[in-house]
Enzyme design. Structure first.
Site, PDB file in Angstrom:
ATOM      1  N   HIS A 107      -2.071  -8.701  -6.538  1.00 16.08           N
ATOM      2  CA  HIS A 107      -1.030  -8.696  -7.559  1.00 16.08           C
ATOM      3  C   HIS A 107      -1.599  -8.874  -8.958  1.00 16.08           C
ATOM      4  O   HIS A 107      -0.981  -9.474  -9.825  1.00 16.08           O
ATOM      5  CB  HIS A 107       0.064  -9.734  -7.258  1.00 16.08           C
ATOM      6  CG  HIS A 107       0.782  -9.442  -5.987  1.00 16.08           C
ATOM      7  ND1 HIS A 107       1.651  -8.383  -5.867  1.00 16.08           N
ATOM      8  CD2 HIS A 107       0.740 -10.034  -4.780  1.00 16.08           C
ATOM      9  CE1 HIS A 107       2.125  -8.359  -4.636  1.00 16.08           C
ATOM     10  NE2 HIS A 107       1.581  -9.337  -3.962  1.00 16.08           N
ATOM     11  N   ASP A 112      -5.651  -4.355  -8.193  1.00 16.51           N
ATOM     12  CA  ASP A 112      -4.774  -3.574  -7.336  1.00 16.51           C
ATOM     13  C   ASP A 112      -4.948  -2.076  -7.580  1.00 16.51           C
ATOM     14  O   ASP A 112      -4.903  -1.285  -6.645  1.00 16.51           O
ATOM     15  CB  ASP A 112      -3.310  -3.972  -7.540  1.00 16.51           C
ATOM     16  CG  ASP A 112      -2.960  -5.300  -6.880  1.00 16.51           C
ATOM     17  OD1 ASP A 112      -3.854  -5.906  -6.242  1.00 16.51           O
ATOM     18  OD2 ASP A 112      -1.807  -5.735  -7.013  1.00 16.51           O
TER      19      ASP A 112
END
Length: 176
Positions: A107, A112
């Site tokens: 996150h 990511d």
């Protein structure tokens, strides 16, 4: 992160001040606090640079619709048109191609994005084994109802990719 043929071409990274406090559940999920975004630029100041960075690239993301919803909301709020480019969702592809293999997101956008690019390259390898040849095939792959049908994509390898009227002819030369 912008990639071409597996090579990282560049990155674009910034926090954005949302103009309100970060909810506690978002801080727990992402580790991003209100203090971290306090001096960050507003989205309207970031959009021109982001759009220039994206250019006419295909946006790839894990559950990409979530990210595109934020982008489109910001574009509309600033009086711009919704983003109309192509996109690929690695979540729907992963559900089709690597059902039981897990990937744990951090996150954090840069981590990511890089993990998503790695996943995309793995998915492209697996999709190519099913006869996926282009972006249109890749975008349609998650919509195939039964996995064994995906092997039929190989039958389309020699078909044209442009609109038109085509005749399909059997072995006897008759139109199917």
């Amino acid at each position: 992160v912008k990639y071409r043929c597996g090579e990282q071409l560049g990155t674009f990274q910034t926090l954005v001040d949302p103009g309100k406090a970060i909810p506690p559940q978002i801080t727990i999920l992402t580790g991003i606090t209100s203090a971290m975004v306090y001096r960050a630029p507003k989205i309207e100041h970031v959009l021109p640079t982001l759009l220039e960075f994206i250019g006419n690239s295909v946006i790839v993301g894990h559950n990409v619709g979530f990210d595109l919803a934020f982008l489109n909301a910001a574009l509309q709020h600033s009086g711009r048109d919704r983003w109309g480019g192509s996109h690929v969702d690695t979540l729907s592809l992963a559900r089709r191609l690597i059902r039981d293999e897990a990937h744990q997101p951090s996150h954090r956008a840069l981590d990511d994005a890089q993990a998503t690019a790695d996943l995309l390259h793995l998915l492209l390898e697996r999709a190519s084994a099913l006869g996926v040849l282009g972006l249109d095939d890749l975008q349609e792959l998650p919509k195939i109802q039964r996995h064994p049908q995906a092997t039929k994509l190989r039958l389309t390898e020699d078909l044209p990719r442009s609109p038109g009227v085509y005749r399909f002819i059997d072995r006897r030369g008759e139109v199917l």
